[in-house]
Motif scaffolding. Structure first.
Motif, mmCIF file in Angstrom:
data_model
loop_
_atom_site.group_PDB
_atom_site.id
_atom_site.type_symbol
_atom_site.label_atom_id
_atom_site.label_comp_id
_atom_site.label_asym_id
_atom_site.label_seq_id
_atom_site.Cartn_x
_atom_site.Cartn_y
_atom_site.Cartn_z
ATOM 1 N N SER A 51 32.141 38.360 52.117
ATOM 2 C CA SER A 51 31.093 37.639 52.828
ATOM 3 C C SER A 51 30.143 36.971 51.832
ATOM 4 O O SER A 51 29.617 37.617 50.924
ATOM 5 C CB SER A 51 30.310 38.628 53.699
ATOM 6 N N LEU A 52 29.904 35.668 52.015
ATOM 7 C CA LEU A 52 28.959 34.990 51.127
ATOM 8 C C LEU A 52 27.529 35.464 51.375
ATOM 9 O O LEU A 52 26.702 35.426 50.463
ATOM 10 C CB LEU A 52 29.072 33.476 51.273
ATOM 11 N N ASN A 53 27.224 35.932 52.584
ATOM 12 C CA ASN A 53 25.894 36.511 52.817
ATOM 13 C C ASN A 53 25.700 37.739 51.932
ATOM 14 O O ASN A 53 24.624 37.948 51.369
ATOM 15 C CB ASN A 53 25.705 36.891 54.286
ATOM 16 N N LEU A 54 26.733 38.544 51.795
ATOM 17 C CA LEU A 54 26.666 39.717 50.922
ATOM 18 C C LEU A 54 26.619 39.293 49.453
ATOM 19 O O LEU A 54 25.823 39.806 48.670
ATOM 20 C CB LEU A 54 27.874 40.620 51.170
ATOM 21 N N LEU A 55 27.451 38.325 49.086
ATOM 22 C CA LEU A 55 27.470 37.874 47.698
ATOM 23 C C LEU A 55 26.172 37.173 47.298
ATOM 24 O O LEU A 55 25.802 37.182 46.130
ATOM 25 C CB LEU A 55 28.665 36.963 47.449
ATOM 26 N N ASN A 56 25.458 36.577 48.241
ATOM 27 C CA ASN A 56 24.161 35.985 47.923
ATOM 28 C C ASN A 56 23.181 37.043 47.429
ATOM 29 O O ASN A 56 22.278 36.744 46.657
ATOM 30 C CB ASN A 56 23.565 35.272 49.129
ATOM 31 N N ARG A 57 23.353 38.274 47.870
ATOM 32 C CA ARG A 57 22.453 39.361 47.464
ATOM 33 C C ARG A 57 22.965 40.133 46.252
ATOM 34 O O ARG A 57 22.187 40.740 45.541
ATOM 35 C CB ARG A 57 22.235 40.325 48.632
ATOM 36 N N HIS A 58 24.264 40.155 46.028
ATOM 37 C CA HIS A 58 24.821 40.978 44.944
ATOM 38 C C HIS A 58 25.488 40.155 43.843
ATOM 39 O O HIS A 58 25.588 40.622 42.714
ATOM 40 C CB HIS A 58 25.828 41.993 45.505
ATOM 41 N N GLU A 59 25.982 38.987 44.155
ATOM 42 C CA GLU A 59 26.587 38.031 43.231
ATOM 43 C C GLU A 59 27.939 38.441 42.654
ATOM 44 O O GLU A 59 28.736 37.589 42.339
ATOM 45 C CB GLU A 59 25.632 37.677 42.090
ATOM 46 N N VAL A 60 28.193 39.742 42.475
ATOM 47 C CA VAL A 60 29.459 40.182 41.878
ATOM 48 C C VAL A 60 30.028 41.371 42.656
ATOM 49 O O VAL A 60 29.296 42.313 42.960
ATOM 50 C CB VAL A 60 29.278 40.610 40.407
ATOM 51 N N VAL A 61 31.310 41.296 42.957
ATOM 52 C CA VAL A 61 32.035 42.438 43.510
ATOM 53 C C VAL A 61 33.170 42.750 42.538
ATOM 54 O O VAL A 61 34.013 41.898 42.275
ATOM 55 C CB VAL A 61 32.606 42.152 44.916
ATOM 56 N N ASN A 62 33.149 43.944 41.982
ATOM 57 C CA ASN A 62 34.239 44.403 41.118
ATOM 58 C C ASN A 62 35.253 45.107 42.000
ATOM 59 O O ASN A 62 34.930 46.091 42.659
ATOM 60 C CB ASN A 62 33.702 45.351 40.041
ATOM 61 N N ASP A 63 36.458 44.588 42.040
ATOM 62 C CA ASP A 63 37.461 45.065 42.989
ATOM 63 C C ASP A 63 38.804 45.197 42.267
ATOM 64 O O ASP A 63 38.919 44.913 41.079
ATOM 65 C CB ASP A 63 37.552 44.064 44.146
ATOM 66 N N ARG A 64 39.800 45.623 43.006
ATOM 67 C CA ARG A 64 41.163 45.732 42.474
ATOM 68 C C ARG A 64 42.135 45.194 43.520
ATOM 69 O O ARG A 64 41.955 45.398 44.709
ATOM 70 C CB ARG A 64 41.501 47.190 42.168
ATOM 71 N N PHE A 65 43.146 44.517 43.040
ATOM 72 C CA PHE A 65 44.282 44.120 43.855
ATOM 73 C C PHE A 65 45.455 44.890 43.280
ATOM 74 O O PHE A 65 46.025 44.479 42.263
ATOM 75 C CB PHE A 65 44.508 42.605 43.775
ATOM 76 N N GLY A 66 45.742 46.043 43.866
ATOM 77 C CA GLY A 66 46.715 46.941 43.271
ATOM 78 C C GLY A 66 46.139 47.456 41.959
ATOM 79 O O GLY A 66 45.028 47.974 41.919
ATOM 80 N N GLU A 67 46.851 47.245 40.868
ATOM 81 C CA GLU A 67 46.383 47.683 39.549
ATOM 82 C C GLU A 67 45.575 46.596 38.820
ATOM 83 O O GLU A 67 45.042 46.844 37.743
ATOM 84 C CB GLU A 67 47.571 48.099 38.683
ATOM 85 N N LEU A 68 45.491 45.388 39.401
ATOM 86 C CA LEU A 68 44.823 44.277 38.753
ATOM 87 C C LEU A 68 43.318 44.286 39.039
ATOM 88 O O LEU A 68 42.909 44.140 40.185
ATOM 89 C CB LEU A 68 45.420 42.941 39.251
ATOM 90 N N PRO A 69 42.478 44.457 38.010
ATOM 91 C CA PRO A 69 41.026 44.380 38.236
ATOM 92 C C PRO A 69 40.599 42.925 38.447
ATOM 93 O O PRO A 69 41.083 42.016 37.760
ATOM 94 C CB PRO A 69 40.423 44.964 36.960
#
Length: 74
Positions: A51-69
């Motif tokens: 959500s861009l509303n969420l990203l407007n407040r946090h700017e970065v989400v560190n996530d994983r797609f399987g083993e790929l950061p």
């Protein structure tokens, strides 16, 4: 580093906390409007929307797609 005179720093580096362990729900369960903007990412058959509303407040989400950061940045 020093900023050019025409720039002014409003927040210190690192002042906006990243999201490090995001949780997801199905699109039909998401509590966002049908016209809400999202950042969509699809890698190796895995699709996620941030959500861009969420990203407007946090700017970065560190996530994983399987083993790929992955860092989703806005």
């Amino acid at each position: 580093p020093d900023l050019p005179p025409e720039y002014r720093q409003l927040l210190q580096r690192g002042a906006i906390a990243a999201i490090d362990e995001p949780t997801f729900v199905a699109a039909s369960e998401a509590d966002i409007g049908d016209d809400a903007w999202v950042l969509g990412v699809a890698i190796d058959g895995i699709a996620k929307a941030y959500s861009l509303n969420l990203l407007n407040r946090h700017e970065v989400v560190n996530d994983r797609f399987g083993e790929l950061p992955v860092a989703a940045v806005w």
